[in-house]
Design a protein around this motif. Structure first.
Motif, PDB file in Angstrom:
ATOM      1  N   GLY A  46       0.701  -1.180  -0.055  1.00 40.33           N
ATOM      2  CA  GLY A  46       0.077   0.145   0.015  1.00 40.33           C
ATOM      3  C   GLY A  46       0.753   1.235  -0.055  1.00 40.33           C
ATOM      4  O   GLY A  46       0.241   2.403   0.096  1.00 40.33           O
ATOM      5  N   LEU A  47       2.167   1.048  -0.261  1.00 38.48           N
ATOM      6  CA  LEU A  47       3.044   2.474  -0.264  1.00 38.48           C
ATOM      7  C   LEU A  47       2.920   3.309  -1.552  1.00 38.48           C
ATOM      8  O   LEU A  47       3.104   2.262  -2.792  1.00 38.48           O
ATOM      9  CB  LEU A  47       4.499   1.966   0.036  1.00 38.48           C
ATOM     10  CG  LEU A  47       4.715   1.482   1.540  1.00 38.48           C
ATOM     11  CD1 LEU A  47       5.880   0.817   1.638  1.00 38.48           C
ATOM     12  CD2 LEU A  47       4.185   2.589   2.566  1.00 38.48           C
ATOM     13  N   LYS A  48       3.185   4.108  -1.664  1.00 41.36           N
ATOM     14  CA  LYS A  48       3.226   4.904  -2.960  1.00 41.36           C
ATOM     15  C   LYS A  48       4.884   4.959  -3.152  1.00 41.36           C
ATOM     16  O   LYS A  48       5.449   4.993  -2.362  1.00 41.36           O
ATOM     17  CB  LYS A  48       2.891   6.514  -2.538  1.00 41.36           C
ATOM     18  CG  LYS A  48       1.442   6.607  -2.766  1.00 41.36           C
ATOM     19  CD  LYS A  48       0.822   6.827  -3.954  1.00 41.36           C
ATOM     20  CE  LYS A  48      -0.671   7.632  -3.715  1.00 41.36           C
ATOM     21  NZ  LYS A  48      -1.412   7.049  -4.919  1.00 41.36           N
ATOM     22  N   LEU A  49       4.939   4.700  -4.517  1.00 40.68           N
ATOM     23  CA  LEU A  49       6.620   4.629  -4.925  1.00 40.68           C
ATOM     24  C   LEU A  49       6.796   5.888  -5.949  1.00 40.68           C
ATOM     25  O   LEU A  49       6.121   6.097  -6.729  1.00 40.68           O
ATOM     26  CB  LEU A  49       6.646   3.566  -5.662  1.00 40.68           C
ATOM     27  CG  LEU A  49       6.823   2.234  -5.002  1.00 40.68           C
ATOM     28  CD1 LEU A  49       7.273   0.987  -5.927  1.00 40.68           C
ATOM     29  CD2 LEU A  49       7.887   2.243  -3.741  1.00 40.68           C
ATOM     30  N   PHE A  50       7.907   6.614  -5.738  1.00 42.01           N
ATOM     31  CA  PHE A  50       8.285   7.779  -6.336  1.00 42.01           C
ATOM     32  C   PHE A  50       9.637   7.787  -6.556  1.00 42.01           C
ATOM     33  O   PHE A  50      10.626   7.293  -5.821  1.00 42.01           O
ATOM     34  CB  PHE A  50       7.912   8.939  -5.448  1.00 42.01           C
ATOM     35  CG  PHE A  50       6.612   9.493  -5.132  1.00 42.01           C
ATOM     36  CD1 PHE A  50       5.631   9.517  -5.974  1.00 42.01           C
ATOM     37  CD2 PHE A  50       6.215   9.108  -3.699  1.00 42.01           C
ATOM     38  CE1 PHE A  50       4.396   9.649  -5.723  1.00 42.01           C
ATOM     39  CE2 PHE A  50       4.878   9.594  -3.433  1.00 42.01           C
ATOM     40  CZ  PHE A  50       4.019   9.773  -4.504  1.00 42.01           C
ATOM     41  N   ALA A  51      10.104   7.872  -7.898  1.00 45.24           N
ATOM     42  CA  ALA A  51      11.470   7.924  -8.373  1.00 45.24           C
ATOM     43  C   ALA A  51      11.980   9.168  -7.709  1.00 45.24           C
ATOM     44  O   ALA A  51      11.302  10.344  -7.837  1.00 45.24           O
ATOM     45  CB  ALA A  51      11.668   8.026  -9.833  1.00 45.24           C
ATOM     46  N   PHE A  52      13.211   9.260  -7.564  1.00 43.01           N
ATOM     47  CA  PHE A  52      13.676  10.674  -6.961  1.00 43.01           C
ATOM     48  C   PHE A  52      15.068  10.820  -7.333  1.00 43.01           C
ATOM     49  O   PHE A  52      15.994  10.105  -6.775  1.00 43.01           O
ATOM     50  CB  PHE A  52      13.726  10.539  -5.296  1.00 43.01           C
ATOM     51  CG  PHE A  52      14.358  11.447  -4.566  1.00 43.01           C
ATOM     52  CD1 PHE A  52      14.065  12.715  -4.715  1.00 43.01           C
ATOM     53  CD2 PHE A  52      15.196  11.120  -3.546  1.00 43.01           C
ATOM     54  CE1 PHE A  52      14.555  13.598  -3.759  1.00 43.01           C
ATOM     55  CE2 PHE A  52      15.730  11.761  -2.734  1.00 43.01           C
ATOM     56  CZ  PHE A  52      15.547  13.290  -2.799  1.00 43.01           C
ATOM     57  N   THR A  53      15.525  11.418  -8.738  1.00 45.95           N
ATOM     58  CA  THR A  53      16.702  11.378  -9.132  1.00 45.95           C
ATOM     59  C   THR A  53      17.331  12.701  -9.895  1.00 45.95           C
ATOM     60  O   THR A  53      16.580  13.505 -10.542  1.00 45.95           O
ATOM     61  CB  THR A  53      16.545  10.572 -10.403  1.00 45.95           C
ATOM     62  OG1 THR A  53      17.910  10.075 -10.731  1.00 45.95           O
ATOM     63  CG2 THR A  53      15.556  10.504 -11.324  1.00 45.95           C
ATOM     64  N   ASN A  54      18.525  12.799  -9.520  1.00 50.50           N
ATOM     65  CA  ASN A  54      19.329  13.679 -10.488  1.00 50.50           C
ATOM     66  C   ASN A  54      19.675  13.441 -11.690  1.00 50.50           C
ATOM     67  O   ASN A  54      20.230  12.414 -11.727  1.00 50.50           O
ATOM     68  CB  ASN A  54      20.562  14.349  -9.662  1.00 50.50           C
ATOM     69  CG  ASN A  54      20.118  15.243  -8.395  1.00 50.50           C
ATOM     70  OD1 ASN A  54      19.022  15.672  -7.932  1.00 50.50           O
ATOM     71  ND2 ASN A  54      21.175  15.265  -7.519  1.00 50.50           N
ATOM     72  N   GLN A  55      19.262  14.136 -12.874  1.00 52.76           N
ATOM     73  CA  GLN A  55      19.622  13.482 -14.355  1.00 52.76           C
ATOM     74  C   GLN A  55      20.153  14.713 -14.972  1.00 52.76           C
ATOM     75  O   GLN A  55      19.296  15.308 -15.893  1.00 52.76           O
ATOM     76  CB  GLN A  55      18.495  12.961 -14.709  1.00 52.76           C
ATOM     77  CG  GLN A  55      18.060  11.455 -14.095  1.00 52.76           C
ATOM     78  CD  GLN A  55      18.972  10.490 -14.335  1.00 52.76           C
ATOM     79  OE1 GLN A  55      19.934  10.755 -15.124  1.00 52.76           O
ATOM     80  NE2 GLN A  55      19.018   9.734 -13.351  1.00 52.76           N
ATOM     81  N   HIS A  56      21.254  15.156 -14.743  1.00 58.51           N
ATOM     82  CA  HIS A  56      21.893  16.474 -15.440  1.00 58.51           C
ATOM     83  C   HIS A  56      22.016  16.085 -17.003  1.00 58.51           C
ATOM     84  O   HIS A  56      22.146  17.111 -17.731  1.00 58.51           O
ATOM     85  CB  HIS A  56      23.077  16.987 -14.881  1.00 58.51           C
ATOM     86  CG  HIS A  56      24.065  16.216 -14.891  1.00 58.51           C
ATOM     87  ND1 HIS A  56      24.560  15.228 -13.930  1.00 58.51           N
ATOM     88  CD2 HIS A  56      25.193  16.003 -15.891  1.00 58.51           C
ATOM     89  CE1 HIS A  56      25.738  14.425 -14.666  1.00 58.51           C
ATOM     90  NE2 HIS A  56      26.054  15.214 -15.910  1.00 58.51           N
ATOM     91  N   ARG A  57      22.086  15.024 -17.133  1.00 60.27           N
ATOM     92  CA  ARG A  57      22.352  14.619 -18.776  1.00 60.27           C
ATOM     93  C   ARG A  57      21.082  15.184 -19.453  1.00 60.27           C
ATOM     94  O   ARG A  57      21.345  15.378 -20.728  1.00 60.27           O
ATOM     95  CB  ARG A  57      22.528  13.333 -18.938  1.00 60.27           C
ATOM     96  CG  ARG A  57      23.619  12.781 -18.097  1.00 60.27           C
ATOM     97  CD  ARG A  57      24.893  13.326 -18.835  1.00 60.27           C
ATOM     98  NE  ARG A  57      26.347  12.776 -18.074  1.00 60.27           N
ATOM     99  CZ  ARG A  57      27.026  11.967 -18.686  1.00 60.27           C
ATOM    100  NH1 ARG A  57      26.866  11.299 -19.826  1.00 60.27           N
ATOM    101  NH2 ARG A  57      28.113  11.507 -18.066  1.00 60.27           N
ATOM    102  N   ILE A  58      20.109  15.405 -18.861  1.00 62.82           N
ATOM    103  CA  ILE A  58      18.921  15.951 -19.687  1.00 62.82           C
ATOM    104  C   ILE A  58      19.426  17.329 -20.350  1.00 62.82           C
ATOM    105  O   ILE A  58      18.926  17.623 -21.392  1.00 62.82           O
ATOM    106  CB  ILE A  58      17.398  15.754 -18.757  1.00 62.82           C
ATOM    107  CG1 ILE A  58      17.159  14.568 -18.555  1.00 62.82           C
ATOM    108  CG2 ILE A  58      16.416  16.705 -19.388  1.00 62.82           C
ATOM    109  CD1 ILE A  58      16.020  14.434 -17.309  1.00 62.82           C
TER     110      ILE A  58
END
Length: 185
Positions: A46-58
């Protein structure tokens, strides 16, 4: 939800979900063994999952935010929070900044003190988690060993709540605490 129960888990990408700790384009990225099952177990609880990432290549045009968002959706994440800025660009979202966590809290009605952050870099993932009072879980994959060793001075004022061998072990630890409510009140 009972008092003190975990609401959501924020998970770093590179070095935590898979890869080497360095940039790998979403089309070439491979998850570590057991990660898909661990993500499914967190969702089933029942947990929400969130990606949390630095992506400076964008910001360099080497990938798009959409490519990362589609990748995370394919893994079952509820939403992806991605900082596309280089370290030279002024922004509030780049970890260890907390803007991505705060945005998620606003959008999903979260108490960040009832959330966890799983990552492999002490000076970004663990510091961001500490600033908002989230549960801090460092994995030894990716940059985790170096974060605990030669780079420990860069986040010496912060202690992880748990150090896990990998994401599946981190998820198991969180689920034990989530089910009992220990340590999250």
């Amino acid at each position: 939800m009972s008092n003190g129960a975990l609401q959501a888990v924020f998970i770093d990408r590179d070095g935590t979900l898979g890869g080497t700790g360095h940039f790998i384009h979403p089309r070439d990225f491979e998850l570590y063994p057991g990660v898909e099952q661990a993500l499914a177990q967190l969702k089933e609880a029942g947990l929400k999952l969130f990606a949390f990432t630095n992506q400076h290549r964008i910001s360099r045009g080497q990938a798009t935010e959409g490519e990362f968002s589609r990748q995370f959706a394919g893994y079952g994440f509820d939403q992806a929070y991605i900082c596309p800025h280089s370290s030279e660009e002024p922004c509030l979202c780049r970890k260890p900044g907390t803007a991505m966590l705060e945005q998620a809290a606003d959008e999903h009605g979260l108490d960040l003190r009832r959330c966890a952050v799983i990552g492999d870099v002490g000076s970004t993932d663990m510091l961001a988690a500490a600033k908002v009072g989230a549960v801090k879980v460092l994995v030894r994959t990716g940059w985790g060993e170096q974060s605990l060793g030669e780079y420990r001075h860069t986040w010496a004022e912060t202690e992880p709540d748990y150090v896990a061998q990998d994401l599946p072990k981190a998820a198991s630890w969180l689920l034990r605490h989530y089910q009992t409510g220990r340590g999250l009140e």
